[in-house]
Scaffold this active site. Structure first.
Site, PDB file in Angstrom:
ATOM      1  N   ASN A 105       3.587  -8.414   2.510  1.00 47.51           N
ATOM      2  CA  ASN A 105       2.777  -7.844   3.594  1.00 47.51           C
ATOM      3  C   ASN A 105       1.883  -8.901   4.237  1.00 47.51           C
ATOM      4  O   ASN A 105       1.390  -9.812   3.575  1.00 47.51           O
ATOM      5  CB  ASN A 105       1.984  -6.609   3.140  1.00 47.51           C
ATOM      6  CG  ASN A 105       1.142  -6.815   1.899  1.00 47.51           C
ATOM      7  OD1 ASN A 105       1.465  -7.619   1.040  1.00 47.51           O
ATOM      8  ND2 ASN A 105       0.058  -6.074   1.815  1.00 47.51           N
ATOM      9  N   GLU A 137      -1.352  -9.094   6.776  1.00 43.98           N
ATOM     10  CA  GLU A 137      -2.419  -8.314   7.407  1.00 43.98           C
ATOM     11  C   GLU A 137      -3.087  -9.105   8.522  1.00 43.98           C
ATOM     12  O   GLU A 137      -2.818 -10.301   8.703  1.00 43.98           O
ATOM     13  CB  GLU A 137      -3.429  -7.883   6.329  1.00 43.98           C
ATOM     14  CG  GLU A 137      -2.764  -6.974   5.302  1.00 43.98           C
ATOM     15  CD  GLU A 137      -3.709  -6.405   4.259  1.00 43.98           C
ATOM     16  OE1 GLU A 137      -4.878  -6.857   4.171  1.00 43.98           O
ATOM     17  OE2 GLU A 137      -3.271  -5.499   3.520  1.00 43.98           O
ATOM     18  N   CYS A 187       3.913  -4.156   6.836  1.00 42.94           N
ATOM     19  CA  CYS A 187       4.293  -3.974   5.429  1.00 42.94           C
ATOM     20  C   CYS A 187       5.322  -5.018   4.993  1.00 42.94           C
ATOM     21  O   CYS A 187       6.127  -5.508   5.806  1.00 42.94           O
ATOM     22  CB  CYS A 187       4.939  -2.610   5.219  1.00 42.94           C
ATOM     23  SG  CYS A 187       3.833  -1.223   5.403  1.00 42.94           S
ATOM     24  N   GLU A 236       8.054  -4.572   3.394  1.00 42.16           N
ATOM     25  CA  GLU A 236       9.445  -4.153   3.596  1.00 42.16           C
ATOM     26  C   GLU A 236       9.928  -4.522   4.998  1.00 42.16           C
ATOM     27  O   GLU A 236      11.032  -5.027   5.182  1.00 42.16           O
ATOM     28  CB  GLU A 236       9.585  -2.632   3.409  1.00 42.16           C
ATOM     29  CG  GLU A 236       9.261  -2.135   2.018  1.00 42.16           C
ATOM     30  CD  GLU A 236       7.786  -1.760   1.850  1.00 42.16           C
ATOM     31  OE1 GLU A 236       6.908  -2.474   2.380  1.00 42.16           O
ATOM     32  OE2 GLU A 236       7.525  -0.755   1.179  1.00 42.16           O
ATOM     33  N   CYS A 250       6.335   3.196   2.519  1.00 40.23           N
ATOM     34  CA  CYS A 250       5.723   4.108   3.491  1.00 40.23           C
ATOM     35  C   CYS A 250       6.804   4.680   4.417  1.00 40.23           C
ATOM     36  O   CYS A 250       7.937   4.192   4.474  1.00 40.23           O
ATOM     37  CB  CYS A 250       4.634   3.396   4.295  1.00 40.23           C
ATOM     38  SG  CYS A 250       5.260   2.378   5.647  1.00 40.23           S
ATOM     39  N   CYS A 258       8.533   2.303   6.995  1.00 37.16           N
ATOM     40  CA  CYS A 258       9.513   1.384   6.397  1.00 37.16           C
ATOM     41  C   CYS A 258      10.800   2.121   6.033  1.00 37.16           C
ATOM     42  O   CYS A 258      11.898   1.573   6.148  1.00 37.16           O
ATOM     43  CB  CYS A 258       8.913   0.684   5.183  1.00 37.16           C
ATOM     44  SG  CYS A 258       7.608  -0.474   5.645  1.00 37.16           S
TER      45      CYS A 258
HETATM   46  N1  THU Z   1       2.004  -1.901   2.237  1.00 41.23           N
HETATM   47  C1  THU Z   1       3.242  -2.467   2.130  1.00 41.23           C
HETATM   48  O1  THU Z   1       3.421  -3.660   2.366  1.00 41.23           O
HETATM   49  N2  THU Z   1       4.269  -1.674   1.776  1.00 41.23           N
HETATM   50  C2  THU Z   1       4.164  -0.361   1.457  1.00 41.23           C
HETATM   51  O2  THU Z   1       5.165   0.287   1.182  1.00 41.23           O
HETATM   52  C3  THU Z   1       2.856   0.298   1.456  1.00 41.23           C
HETATM   53  C4  THU Z   1       1.729  -0.507   1.996  1.00 41.23           C
HETATM   54  C5  THU Z   1       0.887  -2.770   2.614  1.00 41.23           C
HETATM   55  C6  THU Z   1       0.318  -2.536   3.991  1.00 41.23           C
HETATM   56  C7  THU Z   1      -1.075  -3.076   3.842  1.00 41.23           C
HETATM   57  O3  THU Z   1      -1.043  -4.482   4.045  1.00 41.23           O
HETATM   58  C8  THU Z   1      -1.417  -2.820   2.383  1.00 41.23           C
HETATM   59  O4  THU Z   1      -0.180  -2.587   1.723  1.00 41.23           O
HETATM   60  C9  THU Z   1      -2.343  -1.639   2.172  1.00 41.23           C
HETATM   61  O5  THU Z   1      -1.832  -0.499   2.787  1.00 41.23           O
END
Ligand code: THU
Length: 163
Positions: free
Chosen positions: A62, A64, A73, A75, A112, A115
């Site tokens: 991920n 940010e 995310c 994925e 999520c 994704c």
């Molecule tokens: N996140 C993912 O990378 N994948 C997921 O399936 C759930 C959430 C990340 C997004 C964000 O950077 C952090 O986790 C908190 O939500």
């Protein structure tokens, strides 16, 4: 009126060694990739890795941003980068692993909704199911045989085309 029920099947592996070798490879890559996540705002690191039809394992994590919604995310970072580089290779499996900085996840990380939608798009592109492997950092993994199992009644290009 009809009442209908949707069931899903999934496998639970209690540790990595119970899994087939190709899945072990992709789980290892996802776990390792979580360490490179850029998650300064949530401290919630996630690693992902895909196993392509040419047996290449491609990973991501991920990313940010100070403008929160612009992050992405693990994925989708992984799927988009893999498909940008290997547009002709179908995806056999995707592994996902949550690795938060301040605590240990008690159960495998589940992707999520956004994704899941992206995974289904590539299943449809290649007419090939993607095994989704949801992992903890060192223990249990849950596997479904298709992203569609995680997104019943999904929206797809068929809807856009009136099919
Ligand atoms: N996140 C993912 O990378 N994948 C997921 O399936 C759930 C959430 C990340 C997004 C964000 O950077 C952090 O986790 C908190 O939500």
């Amino acid at each position: 009126m009809d009442k209908k029920t949707i069931y899903i099947n999934y496998q639970v592996y209690h540790n990595k060694e119970e899994m087939p070798a190709d899945l072990q490879k992709v789980v290892d890559a996802a776990r390792k990739s979580s360490l490179n996540a850029y998650a300064p705002y949530s401290s919630f690191r996630v690693g992902a890795a895909v196993l392509l039809s040419n047996d290449i394992v491609f990973c991501g994590n991920n990313q940010e941003n100070a403008s929160y919604p612009e992050g992405l995310c693990a994925e989708r970072v992984t799927l988009f980068a893999a498909m940008a580089n290997y547009p002709q290779e179908s995806i056999k499996a995707i592994a996902i692993c949550g690795n938060p900085i301040h605590f240990q996840l008690p159960h495998p990380l589940s992707p999520c909704g956004a994704c899941r939608q992206v995974m289904v798009e590539y299943e449809n592109k290649f007419h090939h199911p993607i095994q989704v492997v949801m992992c903890t950092m060192s223990g249990e993994c849950i596997v479904v045989e298709s992203a569609k199992d995680l997104l019943p009644l999904q929206f797809s290009s068929n809807d856009l085309n009136g099919k």
